[in-house]
Design a protein around this motif. Structure first.
Motif, PDB file in Angstrom:
ATOM      1  N   THR A  28     -22.675   6.960  19.718  1.00 54.86           N
ATOM      2  CA  THR A  28     -21.832   8.128  20.028  1.00 54.86           C
ATOM      3  C   THR A  28     -20.437   7.831  19.644  1.00 54.86           C
ATOM      4  O   THR A  28     -19.560   6.720  19.830  1.00 54.86           O
ATOM      5  CB  THR A  28     -21.576   8.594  21.261  1.00 54.86           C
ATOM      6  N   PRO A  29     -19.918   8.754  18.560  1.00 58.21           N
ATOM      7  CA  PRO A  29     -18.521   8.266  18.083  1.00 58.21           C
ATOM      8  C   PRO A  29     -17.477   8.771  19.090  1.00 58.21           C
ATOM      9  O   PRO A  29     -17.728   9.616  19.984  1.00 58.21           O
ATOM     10  CB  PRO A  29     -18.294   9.533  17.168  1.00 58.21           C
ATOM     11  N   THR A  30     -16.392   7.695  19.072  1.00 58.99           N
ATOM     12  CA  THR A  30     -15.298   7.905  20.155  1.00 58.99           C
ATOM     13  C   THR A  30     -14.040   7.618  19.706  1.00 58.99           C
ATOM     14  O   THR A  30     -13.117   7.992  20.516  1.00 58.99           O
ATOM     15  CB  THR A  30     -15.470   6.662  21.050  1.00 58.99           C
ATOM     16  N   PHE A  31     -13.734   7.792  18.381  1.00 62.63           N
ATOM     17  CA  PHE A  31     -12.252   7.891  17.930  1.00 62.63           C
ATOM     18  C   PHE A  31     -12.596   8.525  16.372  1.00 62.63           C
ATOM     19  O   PHE A  31     -13.533   8.498  15.721  1.00 62.63           O
ATOM     20  CB  PHE A  31     -11.755   6.667  17.716  1.00 62.63           C
ATOM     21  N   PRO A  32     -11.392   9.228  16.237  1.00 58.72           N
ATOM     22  CA  PRO A  32     -11.478   9.863  14.659  1.00 58.72           C
ATOM     23  C   PRO A  32     -11.375   9.106  13.454  1.00 58.72           C
ATOM     24  O   PRO A  32     -10.269   7.976  13.493  1.00 58.72           O
ATOM     25  CB  PRO A  32     -10.493  10.899  15.031  1.00 58.72           C
ATOM     26  N   LEU A  33     -11.941   9.423  12.520  1.00 58.56           N
ATOM     27  CA  LEU A  33     -11.687   8.881  11.005  1.00 58.56           C
ATOM     28  C   LEU A  33     -11.143   9.969  10.319  1.00 58.56           C
ATOM     29  O   LEU A  33     -11.860  10.516   9.672  1.00 58.56           O
ATOM     30  CB  LEU A  33     -12.668   7.992  10.384  1.00 58.56           C
ATOM     31  N   SER A  34      -9.838  10.014  10.042  1.00 60.88           N
ATOM     32  CA  SER A  34      -9.103  11.053   9.243  1.00 60.88           C
ATOM     33  C   SER A  34      -8.044  10.794   8.402  1.00 60.88           C
ATOM     34  O   SER A  34      -7.493   9.500   8.643  1.00 60.88           O
ATOM     35  CB  SER A  34      -8.863  12.190  10.317  1.00 60.88           C
ATOM     36  N   ILE A  35      -7.388  11.393   7.630  1.00 55.63           N
ATOM     37  CA  ILE A  35      -6.206  11.020   6.953  1.00 55.63           C
ATOM     38  C   ILE A  35      -5.009  11.289   7.555  1.00 55.63           C
ATOM     39  O   ILE A  35      -3.942  11.179   6.904  1.00 55.63           O
ATOM     40  CB  ILE A  35      -6.134  11.729   5.472  1.00 55.63           C
ATOM     41  N   SER A  36      -5.179  11.593   8.874  1.00 54.34           N
ATOM     42  CA  SER A  36      -4.020  11.969   9.593  1.00 54.34           C
ATOM     43  C   SER A  36      -4.148  11.811  11.192  1.00 54.34           C
ATOM     44  O   SER A  36      -5.455  11.791  11.507  1.00 54.34           O
ATOM     45  CB  SER A  36      -3.590  13.569   9.565  1.00 54.34           C
ATOM     46  N   LYS A  37      -3.225  11.280  11.688  1.00 51.71           N
ATOM     47  CA  LYS A  37      -3.475  10.892  13.380  1.00 51.71           C
ATOM     48  C   LYS A  37      -3.703  12.076  14.168  1.00 51.71           C
ATOM     49  O   LYS A  37      -4.322  12.020  15.060  1.00 51.71           O
ATOM     50  CB  LYS A  37      -2.238  10.397  13.805  1.00 51.71           C
ATOM     51  N   ASN A  38      -3.271  13.415  13.292  1.00 49.43           N
ATOM     52  CA  ASN A  38      -3.680  14.491  13.891  1.00 49.43           C
ATOM     53  C   ASN A  38      -4.829  15.396  13.663  1.00 49.43           C
ATOM     54  O   ASN A  38      -5.133  16.203  13.768  1.00 49.43           O
ATOM     55  CB  ASN A  38      -2.451  15.749  13.561  1.00 49.43           C
ATOM     56  N   GLY A  39      -5.704  14.513  12.964  1.00 49.75           N
ATOM     57  CA  GLY A  39      -7.004  14.975  12.439  1.00 49.75           C
ATOM     58  C   GLY A  39      -7.033  15.824  11.285  1.00 49.75           C
ATOM     59  O   GLY A  39      -7.886  16.564  11.185  1.00 49.75           O
ATOM     60  N   PRO A  42       0.785  -1.298   0.028  1.00 51.07           N
ATOM     61  CA  PRO A  42      -0.082   0.125  -0.166  1.00 51.07           C
ATOM     62  C   PRO A  42       0.842   1.316   0.053  1.00 51.07           C
ATOM     63  O   PRO A  42       1.938   1.197   0.306  1.00 51.07           O
ATOM     64  CB  PRO A  42      -0.830  -0.209   1.196  1.00 51.07           C
ATOM     65  N   VAL A  43       0.284   2.359  -0.421  1.00 54.02           N
ATOM     66  CA  VAL A  43       0.828   3.587  -0.320  1.00 54.02           C
ATOM     67  C   VAL A  43       0.083   4.171   0.568  1.00 54.02           C
ATOM     68  O   VAL A  43      -1.270   4.517   0.594  1.00 54.02           O
ATOM     69  CB  VAL A  43       0.751   4.477  -1.763  1.00 54.02           C
ATOM     70  N   THR A  44       0.772   4.869   1.604  1.00 55.39           N
ATOM     71  CA  THR A  44      -0.158   5.664   2.718  1.00 55.39           C
ATOM     72  C   THR A  44       0.367   6.851   3.122  1.00 55.39           C
ATOM     73  O   THR A  44       1.384   7.205   2.844  1.00 55.39           O
ATOM     74  CB  THR A  44      -0.164   4.624   4.174  1.00 55.39           C
ATOM     75  N   ASN A  45      -0.518   7.645   3.512  1.00 52.33           N
ATOM     76  CA  ASN A  45      -0.128   9.221   4.119  1.00 52.33           C
ATOM     77  C   ASN A  45      -0.016   9.190   5.499  1.00 52.33           C
ATOM     78  O   ASN A  45       0.798  10.031   6.038  1.00 52.33           O
ATOM     79  CB  ASN A  45      -1.428  10.037   3.541  1.00 52.33           C
ATOM     80  N   ASP A  46      -0.548   8.050   6.294  1.00 47.48           N
ATOM     81  CA  ASP A  46      -0.429   8.095   7.602  1.00 47.48           C
ATOM     82  C   ASP A  46      -0.749   6.870   8.206  1.00 47.48           C
ATOM     83  O   ASP A  46      -1.472   6.038   7.690  1.00 47.48           O
ATOM     84  CB  ASP A  46      -1.177   9.101   8.315  1.00 47.48           C
ATOM     85  N   ALA A  47      -0.343   6.578   9.477  1.00 46.10           N
ATOM     86  CA  ALA A  47      -0.732   5.193  10.107  1.00 46.10           C
ATOM     87  C   ALA A  47      -0.891   5.783  11.694  1.00 46.10           C
ATOM     88  O   ALA A  47      -0.172   6.352  12.217  1.00 46.10           O
ATOM     89  CB  ALA A  47       0.211   4.119  10.109  1.00 46.10           C
ATOM     90  N   TYR A  48      -2.190   5.080  12.179  1.00 43.87           N
ATOM     91  CA  TYR A  48      -2.165   5.673  13.705  1.00 43.87           C
ATOM     92  C   TYR A  48      -3.084   4.382  14.280  1.00 43.87           C
ATOM     93  O   TYR A  48      -3.738   3.431  13.528  1.00 43.87           O
ATOM     94  CB  TYR A  48      -3.125   6.784  13.809  1.00 43.87           C
ATOM     95  N   GLN A  49      -3.235   4.440  15.483  1.00 45.19           N
ATOM     96  CA  GLN A  49      -3.979   3.451  16.275  1.00 45.19           C
ATOM     97  C   GLN A  49      -4.930   4.027  16.892  1.00 45.19           C
ATOM     98  O   GLN A  49      -4.920   5.355  17.551  1.00 45.19           O
ATOM     99  CB  GLN A  49      -3.038   2.546  17.334  1.00 45.19           C
ATOM    100  N   VAL A  50      -6.145   3.569  17.049  1.00 43.70           N
ATOM    101  CA  VAL A  50      -7.430   4.249  17.853  1.00 43.70           C
ATOM    102  C   VAL A  50      -7.849   3.111  18.928  1.00 43.70           C
ATOM    103  O   VAL A  50      -7.706   2.004  18.759  1.00 43.70           O
ATOM    104  CB  VAL A  50      -8.607   4.579  16.614  1.00 43.70           C
ATOM    105  N   ARG A  51      -8.305   3.908  19.952  1.00 46.17           N
ATOM    106  CA  ARG A  51      -8.795   2.998  21.125  1.00 46.17           C
ATOM    107  C   ARG A  51     -10.329   2.711  20.928  1.00 46.17           C
ATOM    108  O   ARG A  51     -11.134   3.636  20.483  1.00 46.17           O
ATOM    109  CB  ARG A  51      -8.665   3.922  22.393  1.00 46.17           C
TER     110      ARG A  51
END
Length: 342
Positions: A331-342, A126-135
């Protein structure tokens, strides 16, 4: 190149089972790979690991189709993969690496179809812009294999003339457990965690990984859903694992390339195995998940480089068979974005 699961609820590699992805380490053999992200036969398990370990030249067509070949067409004459030029490209690949003839045409290293039916060219996958872990939320479920739901009527794939598992979507009735959000502290068959709505298009790519801290012995089935603002949800990734004892368990889901439209949410469902896709033996125990994490790799579709290709016919079949409407989105509890920083 694929690790074909025997679909028994067990660790990814049982004793004596070959680990082809690890064996690829250092290989210089030129490789042309095709894979359907959503196919139900040769599932794309450990594909990312294999490609990372393999060191030779790589070429690939990867997209949203069943177990087919690049030249196959359906009854209407449509290419099942959706992309033209299969034999021309393969022969250029063979000429280059078997005969030493430089191609007169520059083909993409990887040609990919995402879940919207859009084709793009990539230098690798894959080609990725970011990788992060969500709780994810903690919760409980009863590992009973959906015992209370067994009486519910189910649909089966129509075994009409010419029907074959290679060309069939996974078809089954979605139970009450699958179509309604269950309180995270209620010991039902599964529980859910929800992301915030995507502020813009975002693609989940690579191989998502689940890590759980649990109490109780049994099975776990993790599913990822793309949930539209109206509650219409499509299950696009899944895998199972055996929880042998209390402690920590990590396992990868299948390789994926799923693009979320703006406003869509990612839902993560964790629970007992109610699918016929695995021969599970429920423990009957209540599984308590005290901590759950989901590792994601994401890509920004705005920077795609389009390449030739049409929407594969099977994509619509798959979506229809794996889509339902959720009654209660939590209720949403974690972000879904193209960056771990939102």
């Amino acid at each position: 190149m694929f690790h074909v699961s025997d679909q028994v609820t067990a660790p990814t590699h049982a004793a004596g089972e070959p680990d082809f992805a690890s064996r690829a380490a250092g290989s210089q053999t030129p490789l042309f790979v095709t894979s359907g992200f959503i196919e139900d036969n040769t599932k794309p398990e450990q594909m990312q690991k294999y490609l990372a370990n393999h060191q030779g030249p790589q070429r690939g067509w990867i997209g949203q189709w069943e177990h087919v070949r690049g030249n196959e067409t359906n009854a209407r004459g449509r290419l099942k993969m959706g992309r033209a030029g299969w034999f021309d490209e393969v022969m250029r690949f063979y000429d280059q690496y078997l005969r030493g003839i430089e191609p007169s045409v520059t083909d993409p290293a990887f040609s990919l179809e995402d879940s919207l039916g859009h084709w793009r060219a990539e230098p690798t996958w894959p080609v990725t812009n970011d990788a992060y872990q969500v709780r994810l939320a903690p919760g409980q479920y009863v590992d009973d294999g959906g015992k209370a739901q067994k009486a519910a009527p189910s649909m089966t794939a129509p075994e009409s003339q010419g029907w074959d598992i290679e060309y069939a979507a996974e078809v089954g009735s979605l139970t009450t457990d699958q179509t309604s959000a269950i309180s995270a502290d209620a010991p039902a068959n599964s529980y859910w965690t929800w992301s915030t709505p995507a502020a813009e298009r975002v693609r989940i790519t690579g191989s998502p990984e689940i890590t759980l801290k649990t109490r109780g012995q049994g099975n776990v089935w993790a599913r990822l859903w793309d949930v539209a603002p109206d509650g219409k949800a499509t299950m696009f990734n899944e895998n199972v694992a055996l929880l042998e004892s209390s402690g920590s368990t990590s396992f990868a889901l299948k390789a994926t390339d799923w693009t979320f439209e703006q406003g869509h949410q990612l839902a993560v469902q964790i629970g007992t195995i109610t699918s016929n896709g695995w021969r599970s033996v429920p423990s009957g125990e209540t599984i308590t998940v005290s901590d759950a994490r989901l590792a994601l790799e994401v890509q920004d579709p705005r920077f795609d480089s389009p390449t030739q290709g049409d929407r594969s016919p099977y994509l619509d079949t798959y979506v229809k068979a794996n889509t339902t409407t959720l009654n209660n989105v939590g209720t949403p509890t974690f972000p879904l974005s193209i960056s771990k920083n939102g």
